[in-house]
Design a protein around this motif. Structure first.
Motif, PDB file in Angstrom:
ATOM      1  N   SER B 155     -57.562  89.712   1.586  1.00 34.83           N
ATOM      2  CA  SER B 155     -58.411  88.972   0.667  1.00 34.83           C
ATOM      3  C   SER B 155     -59.809  88.838   1.246  1.00 34.83           C
ATOM      4  N   ASP B 188     -59.059  83.562  -7.041  1.00 36.06           N
ATOM      5  CA  ASP B 188     -58.030  82.518  -7.130  1.00 36.06           C
ATOM      6  C   ASP B 188     -58.596  81.247  -6.523  1.00 36.06           C
ATOM      7  N   THR B 191     -55.252  78.558  -4.361  1.00 37.24           N
ATOM      8  CA  THR B 191     -54.507  79.141  -3.244  1.00 37.24           C
ATOM      9  C   THR B 191     -54.197  78.078  -2.199  1.00 37.24           C
ATOM     10  N   LEU B 212     -47.189  84.605   2.215  1.00 45.83           N
ATOM     11  CA  LEU B 212     -48.620  84.840   2.465  1.00 45.83           C
ATOM     12  C   LEU B 212     -48.826  85.934   3.517  1.00 45.83           C
TER      13      LEU B 212
END
Lengths: 432, 432
Positions: B155, B188, B191, B212
């Motif tokens: 990410s 997002d 999260t 995760l």
């Protein structure tokens, strides 16, 4: 009050993540758990089920009809559906499989064809594959055609025309490389490739050692079958570790913390029964020396010390060796060193604590002979205990018996029998 | 022969991955280990060190000078450098820090300012951050400017101008979304965000629960400090599980399987000494009843059975409760149910095995009174054992004492004392 009820129902159905609902169920005694379970909508039950411990999964899966199973598991990943399916009786598995659409059925069947505790049973079939001769730009455009990519996609898998695995293209490399070069030029070919029949604990060791996020699974011919992702591996690691801890107390790692009374009583009774045999054997040994005990009652007072010190020393060695085996540290080349160290450590601690106990015994019963006898018995028992603690798990593993399960009860047998035999035997020789 | 030597040296220096070299060192007795270690080039030693168990790390770190430490750890991730640094004495830590370049020092200091077993101590500072108002196309071009991206980058983290954490943009979403929309539109915001002071086992539970790969770490004000990646969490999970297993035998999870003789003997001696106190206490209890044993020597023969059955039943409950606490299943709301179940399970198994043992005792010694006495003692001891097994870890946790470490020795004390007291006490009442 019906407002509170509606609120609980909302929370259970996507108000909370499925993981939290599963945790709530696992933290609830059976009656409350059933109440909560019945509030969960059929379409959400599969999501929750996959996060539950095996014991509890089995309870709710047994109550489902094939069509309910299909409703519940729609949208789950292949490996998770296969995991749940494996808990059903064979006839029901067939019923469920024939009701699936062809593609899903083939995927689930391919996972089901491998034992649950192998790479094949752990894998997912949702791989993104590309050919080596296309450019990165084409790969990017191909990925963009997907609405979303599977979770934990950290690499695109590179395969030949015959679906043979060739290499991996990490997505973070795709992002920083020149779009005009081909996949072949940037892919990794020396990556970890996992054979479908590799045991799951070896898979976990590889992931742990090489910090993997996902890894390809191939068959004997090198054909790509699927991929394993770190989230499933984390579960394997937790279960393996749980297994050692629980087995040493004769328990199962799949056990529900709040399992019902009768089931719990029955499971534990078996372990108590096995250990009772050990206790009777120890009693039989003591019984051999009843004449000696009648004459010197101090022997009865002191004898548990000899057995207990042996038990503690042995269980320390046993734990170290079982853990060393799980971590893959112990092999035939270093076993002699380990046995030698344990022997010397046993000797040192045997002598140290023998002196302490002998001293106390002499002061307590004003009997030097008794001190000498208990000291000698402690040294003998500690030496046998540490050797047994090291040798038993190695022998059990060689005999393909679980060392964590059988090790502790066998060790107690050894330390009790040798402890009482050495102490009371020496006493009989010197007092009668 | 010098050819073989050169080959080993080649293997140890990037012929094998650092993880395999570390594993080889961990699987070697001290002398061989030192030989191998000295063959590893200074620049590669840091890579190997970070994969070693704490015990062995400490040995080699102690031998390093500050400049050697810097050479060895160049190129390691911040959290890994901080981990190694924490094993050095404080004066040396300062020496190393002042020799680092400013940026590295600030990064390492920010990790060092949190305890090792919290999110802050576990985090890495190598985050890739973007602003919410840029388009995905700009993000892609920004990423492409990097030569490579940090490992486990799944990410991009979205932050405000003041470095406040706003959201996450999964890379696989970046790949499939329209390049012309802004980060804000696809990121997002719901999260998992981890506070820097969260204990590492809670971090592990979150990663495990929500599958995760990485998660952002923030301070009290919500400022982004770094990120935690799954590879470090896997180590936490393994260590936590190891901790329960090893502590129950009075051992440390950081222990080296091949730790040297004297160190091993000293560490184990402590545990044997603590357990000896328990054994002496049991002996003292038996000593109270020496007149009874002198009269009925069968009591000495049978008394270990009562203590042993209590010990087994109690340790099963203890293990279930310690594991349940580690998994976060046990809270004040379900404790009464659990205590009640354990009590009834203890009662059922107490009665069942009391009948068996009583039967055997009656046949063996032809004495019905003896059977009744031992049966009653077993029921009493099993009930106390299961209640102690459930209550001790809860009480210890409340007193902030490690239940896995102190639980088993306290439990043995209870089951030995109650076992001998009940059996010999009843016998004294009915025989004298």
């Amino acid at each position: 009050d019906s407002g509170a009820f509606a609120q609980v129902r909302r929370m259970l159905n996507r108000g909370l993540p499925a993981q939290d609902v599963a945790h709530l169920l696992e933290s609830s005694p059976p009656k409350e758990r059933d109440l909560l379970w019945n509030l969960i909508e059929p379409e959400f039950q599969g999501e929750v089920l996959q996060h539950l411990v095996d014991d509890i999964q089995a309870i709710y899966l047994k109550r489902m009809k094939p069509e309910e199973f299909l409703t519940a598991t729609e949208g789950l990943e292949t490996d998770d559906i296969a995991d749940l399916l494996q808990q059903l009786p064979d006839t029901l598995i067939q019923e469920v499989l024939v009701s699936m659409d062809t593609q899903d059925r083939h995927r689930v069947e391919s996972v089901l064809s491998y034992p649950e505790d192998t790479a094949g049973g752990l894998m997912n079939t949702d791989t993104i594959t590309v050919r080596p001769d296309i450019t990165l730009d084409v790969v990017m455009r191909y990925l963009r055609r997907h609405e979303s990519l599977p979770d934990s996609t950290d690499s695109v898998l590179v395969v030949s025309r015959g679906d043979h695995f060739i290499g991996m293209l990490p997505i973070i490399r795709l992002l920083v490389s020149d779009p005009n070069i081909t996949v072949r030029e940037v892919m990794d070919t020396d990556t970890i490739v996992i054979p479908a029949d590799m045991p799951d604990n070896e898979v976990a060791n590889l992931f742990e050692k090489f910090d993997l996020i996902s890894a390809p699974v191939v068959d004997d011919q090198g054909t790509l079958l699927g991929r394993i992702t770190i989230d499933d591996v984390v579960d394997v690691i937790r279960e393996d570790a749980d297994h050692s801890l629980m087995s040493m107390a004769g328990l199962d790692e799949d056990e529900d913390t709040f399992s019902p009374i009768l089931l719990t009583a029955r499971r534990r009774a078996v372990w108590l029964g096995i250990n009772l045999l050990t206790a009777f054997l120890a009693s039989a040994v003591i019984g051999l020396f009843d004449a000696t005990i009648e004459k010197v009652v101090a022997l009865a007072v002191l004898m548990p010390i000899v057995a207990s010190m042996g038990g503690i020393a042995g269980s320390q060695t046993l734990t170290v060796v079982i853990r060393g085996m799980a971590l893959g540290h112990i092999s035939s080349s270093n076993t002699p060193w380990l046995l030698n160290r344990e022997f010397i450590v046993g000797l040192i601690n045997g002598v140290v604590w023998a002196l302490v106990v002998a001293g106390v015994a002499i002061l307590w019963f004003d009997d030097v002979k008794l001190g000498a006898i208990i000291g000698t018995a402690i040294i003998i028992n500690l030496l046998i205990a540490v050797l047994a603690g090291a040798a038993l798990p190695l022998m059990l593993k060689w005999m393909k018996i679980d060392p964590a399960l059988a090790g502790s009860v066998l060790l107690t047998t050894v330390t009790d029998v040798i402890g009482f035999l050495a102490f009371l035997g020496l006493a009989t020789a010197f007092y009668l």
